[in-house]
Design a protein around this motif. Sequence first.
Motif, PDB file in Angstrom:
ATOM      1  N   ILE A  40       0.918  -1.247   0.063  1.00  0.00           N
ATOM      2  CA  ILE A  40      -0.150   0.090  -0.027  1.00  0.00           C
ATOM      3  C   ILE A  40       0.910   1.072  -0.142  1.00  0.00           C
ATOM      4  N   SER A  41       1.756   1.228   0.715  1.00  0.00           N
ATOM      5  CA  SER A  41       2.773   2.254   0.815  1.00  0.00           C
ATOM      6  C   SER A  41       3.411   2.602  -0.425  1.00  0.00           C
ATOM      7  N   VAL A  42       4.094   1.566  -1.230  1.00  0.00           N
ATOM      8  CA  VAL A  42       4.515   1.950  -2.539  1.00  0.00           C
ATOM      9  C   VAL A  42       3.408   2.416  -3.329  1.00  0.00           C
ATOM     10  N   ILE A  80       9.072  -2.035  -2.104  1.00  0.00           N
ATOM     11  CA  ILE A  80       8.352  -3.242  -1.373  1.00  0.00           C
ATOM     12  C   ILE A  80       9.065  -3.829  -0.350  1.00  0.00           C
ATOM     13  N   LYS A  81      10.095  -4.524  -1.042  1.00  0.00           N
ATOM     14  CA  LYS A  81      10.893  -5.418  -0.229  1.00  0.00           C
ATOM     15  C   LYS A  81      11.532  -4.660   1.057  1.00  0.00           C
ATOM     16  N   SER A  83      10.702  -1.846   2.475  1.00  0.00           N
ATOM     17  CA  SER A  83       9.668  -1.451   3.540  1.00  0.00           C
ATOM     18  C   SER A  83       9.195  -2.747   4.409  1.00  0.00           C
ATOM     19  N   PHE A  84       9.048  -4.054   3.800  1.00  0.00           N
ATOM     20  CA  PHE A  84       8.564  -4.984   4.481  1.00  0.00           C
ATOM     21  C   PHE A  84       9.778  -5.632   5.496  1.00  0.00           C
ATOM     22  N   ALA A  85      11.147  -5.483   5.020  1.00  0.00           N
ATOM     23  CA  ALA A  85      12.137  -5.910   5.663  1.00  0.00           C
ATOM     24  C   ALA A  85      12.437  -4.855   6.930  1.00  0.00           C
ATOM     25  N   ARG A  86      12.236  -3.657   6.711  1.00  0.00           N
ATOM     26  CA  ARG A  86      12.281  -2.772   7.977  1.00  0.00           C
ATOM     27  C   ARG A  86      11.340  -2.946   9.077  1.00  0.00           C
ATOM     28  N   THR A  87      10.204  -3.903   8.839  1.00  0.00           N
ATOM     29  CA  THR A  87       9.330  -4.142  10.113  1.00  0.00           C
ATOM     30  C   THR A  87       9.752  -5.211  10.632  1.00  0.00           C
TER      31      THR A  87
END
Length: 177
Positions: A40-42, A80-81, A83-87
């Motif tokens: 969604i962010s991207v 996307i990758k 952003s996800f990894a940062r979580t």
Amino acid sequence: MPHYIRAYVPGGSYFFTVALLERHRCLLTEHVDALRAAFISVWRQRPFHINAIVVLPDHLHCLWTLPPDDADYSTRWRLIKTSFARTLAPGERLSDRRQKKGERGIWQRRFWEHTIRDQRDFNIHCDYIHYNPVKHGYVARVADWPHSSFQRFVENGTYPLDWAGDPETIAATGFGE
């Protein structure tokens, strides 16, 4: 170093396979809300349409259509990758190379992409995406997998709820994943 040649077609539709580095991990389904938030962010920064998607524990398949003047799916995947990894809390095994580059060890570096050629190609890839949880043995029925666009396809009349895929069509794709 490999030289990858990618097809960039503005406004094109593309099939993707994106996988975790460590395929035995189940990060994508365990953190599906974080993955959804990354998409969604991207999408808010760089719009695209997700025509079909399935998220499995260690990889995902999706089919996107980009805006008419845009072919930059690579940046979208990088974002996307990242952003996800940062979580995710750090702690995964890292190779020396990844440590030197300051990278996480969540995702495989590359992704597989296929430019959709026509409606038949589009339909075959949608079938493949939705059948994938059955193929990998996660569920017996396509409708039972919760992390998929299958229900949306049922709601719009593309598939019946009891759709089980056409084994010949799916086998004909020749997909290894």
